[in-house]
Motif scaffolding. Structure first.
Motif, PDB file in Angstrom:
ATOM      1  N   ALA A  76      46.141   4.384 -15.171  1.00 26.65           N
ATOM      2  CA  ALA A  76      46.766   5.180 -16.226  1.00 26.65           C
ATOM      3  C   ALA A  76      48.285   5.081 -16.229  1.00 26.65           C
ATOM      4  CB  ALA A  76      46.347   6.645 -16.094  1.00 26.65           C
ATOM      5  N   VAL A  77      48.910   4.810 -15.047  1.00 30.40           N
ATOM      6  CA  VAL A  77      50.375   4.871 -14.967  1.00 30.40           C
ATOM      7  C   VAL A  77      51.036   3.508 -14.842  1.00 30.40           C
ATOM      8  CG1 VAL A  77      50.278   7.173 -13.953  1.00 30.40           C
ATOM      9  CG2 VAL A  77      50.387   5.180 -12.440  1.00 30.40           C
ATOM     10  N   GLN A  78      50.266   2.463 -14.546  1.00 26.84           N
ATOM     11  CA  GLN A  78      50.895   1.156 -14.429  1.00 26.84           C
ATOM     12  C   GLN A  78      51.419   0.698 -15.783  1.00 26.84           C
ATOM     13  OE1 GLN A  78      47.793  -1.327 -12.843  1.00 26.84           O
ATOM     14  NE2 GLN A  78      46.671  -1.457 -14.773  1.00 26.84           N
ATOM     15  N   LYS A  79      52.321  -0.283 -15.774  1.00 27.90           N
ATOM     16  CA  LYS A  79      53.014  -0.704 -16.994  1.00 27.90           C
ATOM     17  C   LYS A  79      52.023  -1.058 -18.099  1.00 27.90           C
ATOM     18  CE  LYS A  79      56.649  -3.777 -18.660  1.00 27.90           C
ATOM     19  NZ  LYS A  79      57.634  -4.830 -18.290  1.00 27.90           N
ATOM     20  N   GLN A  80      51.035  -1.866 -17.775  1.00 27.39           N
ATOM     21  CA  GLN A  80      49.971  -2.152 -18.741  1.00 27.39           C
ATOM     22  C   GLN A  80      48.806  -1.225 -18.398  1.00 27.39           C
ATOM     23  OE1 GLN A  80      48.619  -6.216 -18.891  1.00 27.39           O
ATOM     24  NE2 GLN A  80      46.922  -5.744 -20.276  1.00 27.39           N
ATOM     25  N   HIS A  81      48.821  -0.058 -19.017  1.00 23.79           N
ATOM     26  CA  HIS A  81      47.806   0.933 -18.653  1.00 23.79           C
ATOM     27  C   HIS A  81      46.531   0.728 -19.474  1.00 23.79           C
ATOM     28  CE1 HIS A  81      48.134   3.270 -22.369  1.00 23.79           C
ATOM     29  NE2 HIS A  81      49.449   3.104 -22.309  1.00 23.79           N
ATOM     30  N   TYR A  82      45.479   1.392 -19.022  1.00 21.26           N
ATOM     31  CA  TYR A  82      44.169   1.279 -19.672  1.00 21.26           C
ATOM     32  C   TYR A  82      43.596   2.658 -19.986  1.00 21.26           C
ATOM     33  CZ  TYR A  82      44.509  -3.503 -17.895  1.00 21.26           C
ATOM     34  OH  TYR A  82      44.930  -4.780 -17.611  1.00 21.26           O
ATOM     35  N   CYS A  83      44.442   3.532 -20.498  1.00 24.26           N
ATOM     36  CA  CYS A  83      44.002   4.900 -20.774  1.00 24.26           C
ATOM     37  C   CYS A  83      42.899   4.941 -21.832  1.00 24.26           C
ATOM     38  CB  CYS A  83      45.184   5.751 -21.217  1.00 24.26           C
ATOM     39  SG  CYS A  83      46.393   6.056 -19.903  1.00 24.26           S
ATOM     40  N   GLN A  84      43.101   4.263 -22.946  1.00 25.62           N
ATOM     41  CA  GLN A  84      42.097   4.280 -24.005  1.00 25.62           C
ATOM     42  C   GLN A  84      40.794   3.643 -23.535  1.00 25.62           C
ATOM     43  OE1 GLN A  84      42.437   5.764 -27.182  1.00 25.62           O
ATOM     44  NE2 GLN A  84      40.225   5.461 -27.095  1.00 25.62           N
ATOM     45  N   GLU A  85      40.918   2.556 -22.791  1.00 20.04           N
ATOM     46  CA  GLU A  85      39.718   1.888 -22.288  1.00 20.04           C
ATOM     47  C   GLU A  85      38.945   2.786 -21.330  1.00 20.04           C
ATOM     48  OE1 GLU A  85      42.632  -1.336 -23.450  1.00 20.04           O
ATOM     49  OE2 GLU A  85      42.705   0.621 -22.487  1.00 20.04           O
ATOM     50  N   MET A  86      39.659   3.507 -20.478  1.00 22.80           N
ATOM     51  CA  MET A  86      38.986   4.429 -19.557  1.00 22.80           C
ATOM     52  C   MET A  86      38.324   5.569 -20.314  1.00 22.80           C
ATOM     53  SD  MET A  86      41.163   4.864 -16.032  1.00 22.80           S
ATOM     54  CE  MET A  86      42.740   5.256 -16.790  1.00 22.80           C
ATOM     55  N   TYR A  87      39.004   6.087 -21.323  1.00 21.89           N
ATOM     56  CA  TYR A  87      38.449   7.190 -22.115  1.00 21.89           C
ATOM     57  C   TYR A  87      37.151   6.748 -22.798  1.00 21.89           C
ATOM     58  CZ  TYR A  87      38.389  11.073 -25.483  1.00 21.89           C
ATOM     59  OH  TYR A  87      38.034  12.167 -26.224  1.00 21.89           O
ATOM     60  N   ASN A  88      37.175   5.559 -23.398  1.00 23.36           N
ATOM     61  CA  ASN A  88      35.975   5.039 -24.046  1.00 23.36           C
ATOM     62  C   ASN A  88      34.874   4.744 -23.037  1.00 23.36           C
ATOM     63  OD1 ASN A  88      37.247   5.168 -26.529  1.00 23.36           O
ATOM     64  ND2 ASN A  88      37.897   3.023 -26.500  1.00 23.36           N
ATOM     65  N   GLY A  89      35.267   4.176 -21.896  1.00 24.08           N
ATOM     66  CA  GLY A  89      34.294   3.864 -20.860  1.00 24.08           C
ATOM     67  C   GLY A  89      33.637   5.119 -20.299  1.00 24.08           C
ATOM     68  N   PHE A  90      34.429   6.163 -20.122  1.00 23.00           N
ATOM     69  CA  PHE A  90      33.910   7.448 -19.660  1.00 23.00           C
ATOM     70  C   PHE A  90      32.826   7.958 -20.617  1.00 23.00           C
ATOM     71  CE2 PHE A  90      34.182  12.102 -20.044  1.00 23.00           C
ATOM     72  CZ  PHE A  90      34.056  12.521 -18.724  1.00 23.00           C
ATOM     73  N   ARG A  91      33.130   7.947 -21.910  1.00 26.41           N
ATOM     74  CA  ARG A  91      32.192   8.444 -22.919  1.00 26.41           C
ATOM     75  C   ARG A  91      30.921   7.608 -22.978  1.00 26.41           C
ATOM     76  NH1 ARG A  91      31.897   6.368 -27.749  1.00 26.41           N
ATOM     77  NH2 ARG A  91      33.986   5.440 -27.563  1.00 26.41           N
ATOM     78  N   MET A  92      31.074   6.289 -22.989  1.00 25.92           N
ATOM     79  CA  MET A  92      29.919   5.409 -23.141  1.00 25.92           C
ATOM     80  C   MET A  92      29.031   5.404 -21.905  1.00 25.92           C
ATOM     81  SD  MET A  92      31.895   2.269 -25.083  1.00 25.92           S
ATOM     82  CE  MET A  92      30.476   1.188 -25.056  1.00 25.92           C
ATOM     83  N   THR A  93      29.641   5.456 -20.731  1.00 24.17           N
ATOM     84  CA  THR A  93      28.859   5.448 -19.499  1.00 24.17           C
ATOM     85  C   THR A  93      28.047   6.727 -19.352  1.00 24.17           C
ATOM     86  OG1 THR A  93      30.531   4.063 -18.426  1.00 24.17           O
ATOM     87  CG2 THR A  93      28.952   5.162 -16.996  1.00 24.17           C
ATOM     88  N   LEU A  94      28.649   7.871 -19.706  1.00 26.82           N
ATOM     89  CA  LEU A  94      27.914   9.132 -19.635  1.00 26.82           C
ATOM     90  C   LEU A  94      26.750   9.142 -20.623  1.00 26.82           C
ATOM     91  CD1 LEU A  94      30.684  11.861 -19.253  1.00 26.82           C
ATOM     92  CD2 LEU A  94      29.227  10.854 -17.485  1.00 26.82           C
ATOM     93  N   ALA A  95      27.001   8.645 -21.831  1.00 30.80           N
ATOM     94  CA  ALA A  95      25.930   8.609 -22.838  1.00 30.80           C
ATOM     95  C   ALA A  95      24.764   7.748 -22.362  1.00 30.80           C
ATOM     96  CB  ALA A  95      26.479   8.094 -24.168  1.00 30.80           C
ATOM     97  N   GLU A  96      25.074   6.655 -21.706  1.00 30.72           N
ATOM     98  CA  GLU A  96      24.021   5.776 -21.183  1.00 30.72           C
ATOM     99  C   GLU A  96      23.255   6.469 -20.058  1.00 30.72           C
ATOM    100  OE1 GLU A  96      21.478   2.638 -20.920  1.00 30.72           O
ATOM    101  OE2 GLU A  96      22.946   3.117 -22.482  1.00 30.72           O
ATOM    102  N   CYS A  97      23.968   7.215 -19.206  1.00 36.74           N
ATOM    103  CA  CYS A  97      23.302   7.974 -18.143  1.00 36.74           C
ATOM    104  C   CYS A  97      22.323   8.984 -18.736  1.00 36.74           C
ATOM    105  CB  CYS A  97      24.334   8.701 -17.278  1.00 36.74           C
ATOM    106  SG  CYS A  97      25.297   7.635 -16.188  1.00 36.74           S
ATOM    107  N   VAL A  98      22.729   9.631 -19.816  1.00 39.70           N
ATOM    108  CA  VAL A  98      21.859  10.618 -20.458  1.00 39.70           C
ATOM    109  C   VAL A  98      20.631   9.941 -21.049  1.00 39.70           C
ATOM    110  CG1 VAL A  98      21.686  12.270 -22.362  1.00 39.70           C
ATOM    111  CG2 VAL A  98      23.720  12.252 -20.908  1.00 39.70           C
ATOM    112  N   ARG A  99      20.843   8.811 -21.705  1.00 34.11           N
ATOM    113  CA  ARG A  99      19.713   8.112 -22.325  1.00 34.11           C
ATOM    114  C   ARG A  99      18.692   7.655 -21.284  1.00 34.11           C
ATOM    115  NH1 ARG A  99      23.669   6.332 -26.140  1.00 34.11           N
ATOM    116  NH2 ARG A  99      24.321   4.639 -24.769  1.00 34.11           N
TER     117      ARG A  99
END
Length: 314
Positions: A76-99
């Motif tokens: 999240a804090v490095q120069k080339q951060h991946y905040c949006q990617e982590m946010y999307n990954g968090f949502r998609m991974t949880l949804a898959e766990c539920v399914r």
């Protein structure tokens, strides 16, 4: 227990007794961390926590927890951060766990059995989410707030209830609304129902449940109106209208977390409308004097408006 973000950390990594030295050694990451490399670590953490859904795993150890947090923080804090990617990954991974881990438990269940299983899976999911959101607490506190995105806890609620309502829409609505109707008829309030409804209200399926709630309420009072108009005098009938409006305004606010000011207009449509339609049809059919009807209605209406103007959630 409703989903909530209980882990609040400072902007740097959190400190836990006895874990700092080991965490420094295990999670030290120099240079740029690619999304693929970092997400592999975080996904492993989410999947480990997901075993809580089936009560087959304990929570991560202190060292593991620190490693997951460090990884998310660096991404999240490095120069080339991946905040949006982590946010999307968090949502998609949880949804898959539920399914894959929640929906199979709800198969072939209805009414009370469906509700009991839903409560159990939601309760386990809440424990899981309190662990997982801790890994991403810096992301939640900084990136999510900055861009006005749904919080991680609300995103997690959507990841749970959207698949549930997609696959079991009728079963879920019937189970929840049946309990609410039993409560209307005098049964004891079920606290676990409020826990589930709170989760729904935090998710994006709230509007689906709200519409179902109002439709069911309209149907309930349409049926009750036919009984009440035969058994009560006109003043007593209008008193029942008043009582029902007050009760349902509070119930709507309680279960769907709507302010009394917003819930009252909804109750006018779902409660007052069917009851007063039956009232007007009755006095018209019986050819009751318009003056008598007006006086009866006016007396009760004044009391109704007086009480409703001071409604509170208590």
């Amino acid at each position: 227990m409703p989903v909530s973000l209980l882990c609040a950390f400072p902007s740097s990594r959190p400190w836990l007794p006895g874990s700092q030295a080991a965490s420094e050694q295990n999670s030290k990451m120099n240079g740029h961390l690619s999304f693929e490399e970092g997400w592999k670590v975080l996904e492993q953490g989410i999947l480990k926590c997901s075993k809580i859904l089936e009560c087959t795993s304990t929570r991560p150890t202190v060292n593991e927890y620190m490693n997951y947090y460090d990884c998310a923080y660096k991404m999240a804090v490095q120069k080339q951060h991946y905040c949006q990617e982590m946010y999307n990954g968090f949502r998609m991974t949880l949804a898959e766990c539920v399914r894959t881990m929640v929906l199979p438990h709800l198969m072939h269940k209805q009414n009370d059995s469906f509700f009991r299983e839903l409560v159990k899976m939601w309760s386990n999911y809440c424990i899981m989410i309190r662990c997982v959101t801790g890994f991403f607490s810096y992301l939640d506190r900084c990136y999510v707030e900055q861009y006005k995105l749904p919080s991680l806890s609300d995103t997690a609620a959507t990841a749970f209830f959207r698949p549930v309502f997609s696959y079991f829409n009728d079963e879920a609505r019937t189970a929840l609304l049946t309990l609410i109707q039993r409560e209307r008829d005098g049964s004891m309030m079920d606290s676990s129902l409020h826990d589930v409804m709170h989760g729904i209200c935090c998710s994006e399926v709230k509007s689906i449940m709200q519409n179902a709630f109002l439709d069911e309420t309209y149907g309930y009072y349409s049926m009750r109106s036919s009984e009440w108009i035969r058994h009560y005098s006109l003043p007593d009938y209008l008193a029942k209208v008043e009582e029902s409006m007050e009760t349902e305004t509070k119930r709507l606010a309680y279960y769907l977390e709507i302010s009394s000011g917003d819930s009252y207009p909804l109750c006018l449509q779902a409660v007052n409308a069917p009851l007063m339609e039956t009232y007007v049809n009755y006095v018209t059919e019986k050819q009751i004097s318009g003056q008598l009807m007006l006086e009866t209605y006016k007396t009760v209406e004044e009391e109704l408006l007086g009480r409703c103007s001071s409604l509170t959630l208590g």
